[in-house]
Enzyme design. Structure first.
Site, PDB file in Angstrom:
ATOM      1  N   HIS A   3      -8.020  -2.041  12.164  1.00 20.08           N
ATOM      2  CA  HIS A   3      -7.603  -0.340  12.735  1.00 20.08           C
ATOM      3  C   HIS A   3      -9.065  -0.077  14.227  1.00 20.08           C
ATOM      4  O   HIS A   3      -9.817  -0.433  14.260  1.00 20.08           O
ATOM      5  CB  HIS A   3      -7.892   0.243  11.141  1.00 20.08           C
ATOM      6  CG  HIS A   3      -7.639   0.224  10.232  1.00 20.08           C
ATOM      7  ND1 HIS A   3      -7.460  -0.055   8.786  1.00 20.08           N
ATOM      8  CD2 HIS A   3      -5.865   0.692  10.390  1.00 20.08           C
ATOM      9  CE1 HIS A   3      -6.448   0.565   7.801  1.00 20.08           C
ATOM     10  NE2 HIS A   3      -5.548   0.539   9.109  1.00 20.08           N
TER      11      HIS A   3
ATOM     12  N   CYS B  45     -14.052   3.623   5.939  1.00 19.63           N
ATOM     13  CA  CYS B  45     -12.137   3.761   4.974  1.00 19.63           C
ATOM     14  C   CYS B  45     -12.578   4.105   3.611  1.00 19.63           C
ATOM     15  O   CYS B  45     -11.533   4.955   2.898  1.00 19.63           O
ATOM     16  CB  CYS B  45     -11.758   2.338   5.962  1.00 19.63           C
ATOM     17  SG  CYS B  45     -12.558   1.489   5.647  1.00 19.63           S
TER      18      CYS B  45
ATOM     19  N   ARG C 256       1.183  -1.297   0.069  1.00 24.32           N
ATOM     20  CA  ARG C 256      -0.115  -0.031  -0.542  1.00 24.32           C
ATOM     21  C   ARG C 256       0.734   1.175  -0.063  1.00 24.32           C
ATOM     22  O   ARG C 256       0.285   2.316  -0.194  1.00 24.32           O
ATOM     23  CB  ARG C 256      -1.210  -0.256   1.464  1.00 24.32           C
ATOM     24  CG  ARG C 256      -1.571  -1.423   1.019  1.00 24.32           C
ATOM     25  CD  ARG C 256      -3.594  -0.862   2.553  1.00 24.32           C
ATOM     26  NE  ARG C 256      -4.143   0.811   1.386  1.00 24.32           N
ATOM     27  CZ  ARG C 256      -4.861   0.840   2.513  1.00 24.32           C
ATOM     28  NH1 ARG C 256      -5.461   0.217   3.872  1.00 24.32           N
ATOM     29  NH2 ARG C 256      -5.464   1.613   2.083  1.00 24.32           N
TER      30      ARG C 256
HETATM   31  N1  ARG Z   1      -6.734  -4.144   2.698  1.00 25.70           N
HETATM   32  C1  ARG Z   1      -7.366  -2.699   3.733  1.00 25.70           C
HETATM   33  C2  ARG Z   1      -6.005  -2.992   4.610  1.00 25.70           C
HETATM   34  O1  ARG Z   1      -6.208  -4.057   4.885  1.00 25.70           O
HETATM   35  C3  ARG Z   1      -8.425  -1.954   3.670  1.00 25.70           C
HETATM   36  C4  ARG Z   1      -8.432  -0.962   4.371  1.00 25.70           C
HETATM   37  C5  ARG Z   1      -9.712  -0.922   5.356  1.00 25.70           C
HETATM   38  N2  ARG Z   1      -9.847   0.419   5.517  1.00 25.70           N
HETATM   39  C6  ARG Z   1      -9.970   0.777   7.370  1.00 25.70           C
HETATM   40  N3  ARG Z   1      -9.503   2.141   7.558  1.00 25.70           N
HETATM   41  N4  ARG Z   1     -10.592  -0.452   8.027  1.00 25.70           N
HETATM   42  O2  ARG Z   1      -5.312  -1.983   5.113  1.00 25.70           O
END
Ligand code: ARG
Length: 296
Positions: free
Chosen positions: A194, A290, A114
């Site tokens: 998160h 998100c 990412r």
């Molecule tokens: N696939 C992403 C990750 O794992 C999803 C992010 C989702 N964002 C959030 N704020 N929960 O990073």
């Protein structure tokens, strides 16, 4: 100015007021996919995204914000960055009412996959004339923006999650950079990786939480910060992302459809739930909160 337990608050916090952000940023989903596994929700979902269904769901989200008079600013998703659509994670937007200064603190993504998303958002915020701040070079540790750092509605006060994606030391740097008090919450369960998966501030007094994500110290700190704590049923929070909802105006709550227990509790407290299908995005471990970034 970083607090980890109610005992560390020597006096009740009374941070200055902060206007609610009025603009929403959304990122187009044309390159969204599940291509790797960096949270437990993604396991078994690699290659399973229906892109046209995801596009319809994203358009319905955009329409829901438009209907609430929050007109979206749209960032284009980029090829090779399948999680870029989750635009809450690459920055922490801030606003200083005393100086009228707007800015973002850039994230340092935990997963290498990412990392390439962040420069696109830095560029976007520069075009809006936002100050673009970075964490100190000599500070180690990752930080995932508004995945983990959440503004208390109406207050110049942050809630900071750590344990999976964000290193606790980062919050000392953010507190110093923005001169803001931060209440730290340790995340205990990998399904709630998160803070925005388990804590949803609705208005200045009310929060929606998934209790299992925290320990007793964390739950006590949450009760210290909010008069009313609404608990989501664990199955709905864990599997349908009930707490990854968003309340843009203190009344309406955009939330994954079918979170019936949560929706009933929200109604009992006077909120107006707006149900949306984010099913394709749940495959990647994300829902409403998100998929957007609120800015001033
Ligand atoms: N696939 C992403 C990750 O794992 C999803 C992010 C989702 N964002 C959030 N704020 N929960 O990073």
């Amino acid at each position: 100015m970083v607090y980890r337990s109610p005992g560390e608050l020597d006096a009740p916090l009374s941070p200055p007021s902060l206007p609610r952000p009025q603009r929403v940023v959304l990122t187009t989903p044309q390159h969204f996919d599940v291509e790797y596994v960096i949270n437990p929700h993604m396991a078994d979902n690699v290659g399973s995204v229906d892109r046209s269904a995801a596009t319809q769901q994203w358009k319905a989200l955009r329409a829901a914000y438009t209907a609430l008079d929050v007109s979206p600013l749209v960032v284009d998703g980029r090829p090779g960055l399948p999680d870029m659509v989750f635009c809450a994670n690459q920055t922490l937007p801030f606003y200083d009412p005393t100086t009228d200064r707007r800015g973002v603190v850039l994230s340092r993504m935990h997963a290498e996959e990412r990392a390439g998303e962040v420069p696109h958002y830095a560029e976007f915020f520069r075009t809006l004339d936002y100050a673009v701040e970075t964490l100190p070079d000599d500070l180690e540790g990752s930080f995932e923006g508004m995945g983990d750092a959440l503004w208390h509605p109406g207050r110049f006060l942050l809630w900071g999650g750590h344990g999976f994606r964000t290193a606790p030391a980062v919050y000392d740097a953010i507190s110093a950079l923005l001169d803001v008090p931060i209440l730290l919450l340790e995340l205990k369960d990998p399904d709630y990786y998160h803070l925005d998966t388990c804590l949803c501030p609705l208005n200045e007094d009310t929060v929606l939480i998934a209790p299992a994500a925290f320990d007793e110290t964390g739950r006590a700190l949450i009760r210290e910060g909010f008069d009313t704590v609404i608990e989501a049923p664990d199955g709905e929070a864990r599997h349908q992302f009930a707490c990854n909802a968003h309340c843009p105006d203190g009344t309406h709550v955009l939330i994954q459809e079918g979170c019936d227990g949560t929706i009933e509790r929200l109604r009992e407290h006077g909120f107006v739930p707006v149900e949306l299908d984010t099913g394709e995005f749940l495959k990647a471990g994300g829902s409403v909160f998100c998929l957007k970034q609120m800015i001033w």
